[in-house]
Design a protein around this motif. Structure first.
Motif, PDB file in Angstrom:
ATOM      1  N   UNK A   1      49.773  38.932  31.553  1.00  0.00           N
ATOM      2  CA  UNK A   1      48.274  39.335  32.026  1.00  0.00           C
ATOM      3  C   UNK A   1      47.937  38.335  33.013  1.00  0.00           C
ATOM      4  N   UNK A   2      47.068  38.752  34.132  1.00  0.00           N
ATOM      5  CA  UNK A   2      46.309  37.566  34.809  1.00  0.00           C
ATOM      6  C   UNK A   2      44.975  37.984  34.324  1.00  0.00           C
ATOM      7  N   UNK A   3      44.256  36.604  34.312  1.00  0.00           N
ATOM      8  CA  UNK A   3      42.954  36.589  33.829  1.00  0.00           C
ATOM      9  C   UNK A   3      42.293  35.871  34.918  1.00  0.00           C
ATOM     10  N   UNK A   4      41.488  36.699  35.806  1.00  0.00           N
ATOM     11  CA  UNK A   4      40.804  36.143  36.868  1.00  0.00           C
ATOM     12  C   UNK A   4      41.276  35.327  37.941  1.00  0.00           C
TER      13      UNK A   4
ATOM     14  N   UNK B   1      44.593  41.974  35.307  1.00  0.00           N
ATOM     15  CA  UNK B   1      45.620  42.859  35.242  1.00  0.00           C
ATOM     16  C   UNK B   1      46.625  42.500  34.031  1.00  0.00           C
ATOM     17  N   UNK B   2      46.488  43.459  32.973  1.00  0.00           N
ATOM     18  CA  UNK B   2      47.253  43.449  31.745  1.00  0.00           C
ATOM     19  C   UNK B   2      48.434  44.284  31.846  1.00  0.00           C
TER      20      UNK B   2
ATOM     21  N   UNK C   1      43.833  32.342  35.339  1.00  0.00           N
ATOM     22  CA  UNK C   1      45.338  31.915  34.617  1.00  0.00           C
ATOM     23  C   UNK C   1      46.272  33.181  34.549  1.00  0.00           C
ATOM     24  N   UNK C   2      47.508  32.916  34.249  1.00  0.00           N
ATOM     25  CA  UNK C   2      48.639  33.716  33.921  1.00  0.00           C
ATOM     26  C   UNK C   2      49.130  33.508  32.588  1.00  0.00           C
ATOM     27  N   UNK C   3      49.066  34.490  31.964  1.00  0.00           N
ATOM     28  CA  UNK C   3      49.672  34.415  30.541  1.00  0.00           C
ATOM     29  C   UNK C   3      50.815  35.276  30.300  1.00  0.00           C
ATOM     30  N   UNK C   4      51.816  34.873  29.398  1.00  0.00           N
ATOM     31  CA  UNK C   4      52.791  36.064  29.034  1.00  0.00           C
ATOM     32  C   UNK C   4      53.129  35.792  27.576  1.00  0.00           C
TER      33      UNK C   4
END
Length: 250
Positions: free
Chosen positions: A8-11, A28-29, A63-66
Motif C-alpha cells: 500500500x501507499x499512504x499519503x 492506494x491499497x 510511505x510505502x508498506x508491504x
C-alpha cells in the motif's frame, strides 16, 4: 498493516524539479491475490505509482508498506531482453543475480517459460521471437522469482489487439494458478475493465486516486464476457470516470 494487504501507499508524494506541482498524495491499497488496473491520462502518474509500489522510488512524503517477505516481479513497457542471450538465460538472470545457483536458476527459468507457453523455445534469441513472444519471456522473467506482487507497466501497448487479448488470457490463467496480486497500468479502458477486479483512476492534475471502481463478473472471465451487458456497462463507467479525471465530463 493487515495481513490481507500485500502492498500500500499512504499519503505518498513525489516531487520532480521539472514539474511545477507534486504528484500525490496517493493512497492506494492492494490486497493479496487481487488484480487492479491503474488508468489515467498521460502524465497522471501511473508509472510513478507503480514504481512507488515496487519500492523503486522513495516518496518525498508519506510511505510505502508491504507485507513481510513480499517478492515483487516487474514487467516493463518493452521486454528489455539481453539480445545476445537466449530466453532461458534472460529469465534466469534475476535469479542468478540474487544468488540462486546456476543449475537451479535454469531449472526455474524453464518452468517459468513453460508457464507462459514457451517451454519449447528456451534457446531462442530475442531476434527470433515475435513481439508477443518477447513479452512472454519478459513475463516469465518476472514470474521466475515466484512473486507475491506482479507489477505491469503497459506491457502490451505496442502489440496488436489479438496478441494483447491472448496475453491477457495468459495473465488470468497464471493468476488463477498462483493467486499473485497484480497491478496493471493501461490507457485502454476496455482492457482495464476486462483484466481487473478493480479499476483505479488517477487524476491528471496531481496523480491522486479520484475513483476506485469494482468490476463485475468472475476472474478469469467467462467465454464471450466482452459481449455481456455487465461488461459493456463497466467499460462505460470506467470511461466516464476517466473523462471526469481529465475534466472532460459532460
Amino acid at each position: 498493516m493487515p495481513s490481507t494487504v500485500q502492498v500500500c501507499l499512504k499519503g505518498a508524494v513525489v516531487r520532480y524539479p521539472s514539474l511545477s506541482h507534486s504528484l500525490g498524495p496517493i493512497d492506494l491499497s492492494i490486497a493479496s491475490g487481487e488484480i487492479v488496473a491503474l488508468v489515467g491520462a498521460s502524465g497522471a502518474g501511473k508509472s510513478t505509482a507503480l514504481r512507488l509500489l515496487a519500492g523503486l522510488e522513495t516518496p518525498a512524503a508519506g510511505r510505502h508498506e508491504h507485507a513481510p517477505g513480499t517478492r515483487t516481479g516487474f514487467v516493463f513497457q518493452s521486454p528489455t531482453l539481453m539480445p545476445w542471450a537466449d530466453a532461458r538465460a534472460n529469465v534466469a538472470l534475476p535469479l542468478e543475480l540474487s544468488g540462486v545457483p546456476s543449475a537451479e536458476a535454469r531449472r526455474r527459468a524453464d518452468m517459468a517459460l513453460a508457464a507462459v507457453g514457451l517451454g519449447d523455445r528456451p534457446e531462442a534469441r530475442p531476434r527470433q521471437l515475435s513481439g508477443g513472444m518477447a513479452m512472454r519471456v519478459s513475463l516469465a522473467r518476472a514470474l521466475s522469482v515466484e512473486p507475491d506482487l506482479l507489477l505491469l507497466d503497459e506491457p502490451f501497448a505496442a502489440l496488436d489487439s489479438i496478441t494483447r487479448r491472448r496475453l491477457i488470457e495468459d495473465l488470468h490463467r497464471l493468476w488463477a494458478a498462483r493467486a499473485v496480486a497484480m497491478v496493471f497500468v493501461t490507457h485502454d479502458v476496455e482492457e482495464a475493465a476486462y483484466l481487473a477486479g478493480r479499476v483505479v483512476v488517477l487524476s491528471v492534475a496531481d496523480g491522486r486516486v479520484v475513483d476506485d471502481i469494482a468490476m463485475p463478473g468472475p476472474l478469469p472471465r467467462p467465454a464471450n464476457w466482452r459481449r455481456d451487458p455487465a461488461f459493456l456497462e463497466a467499460v462505460e463507467t470506467v470511461a466516464d470516470a476517466l473523462a471526469a479525471s481529465m475534466g472532460l465530463a459532460s
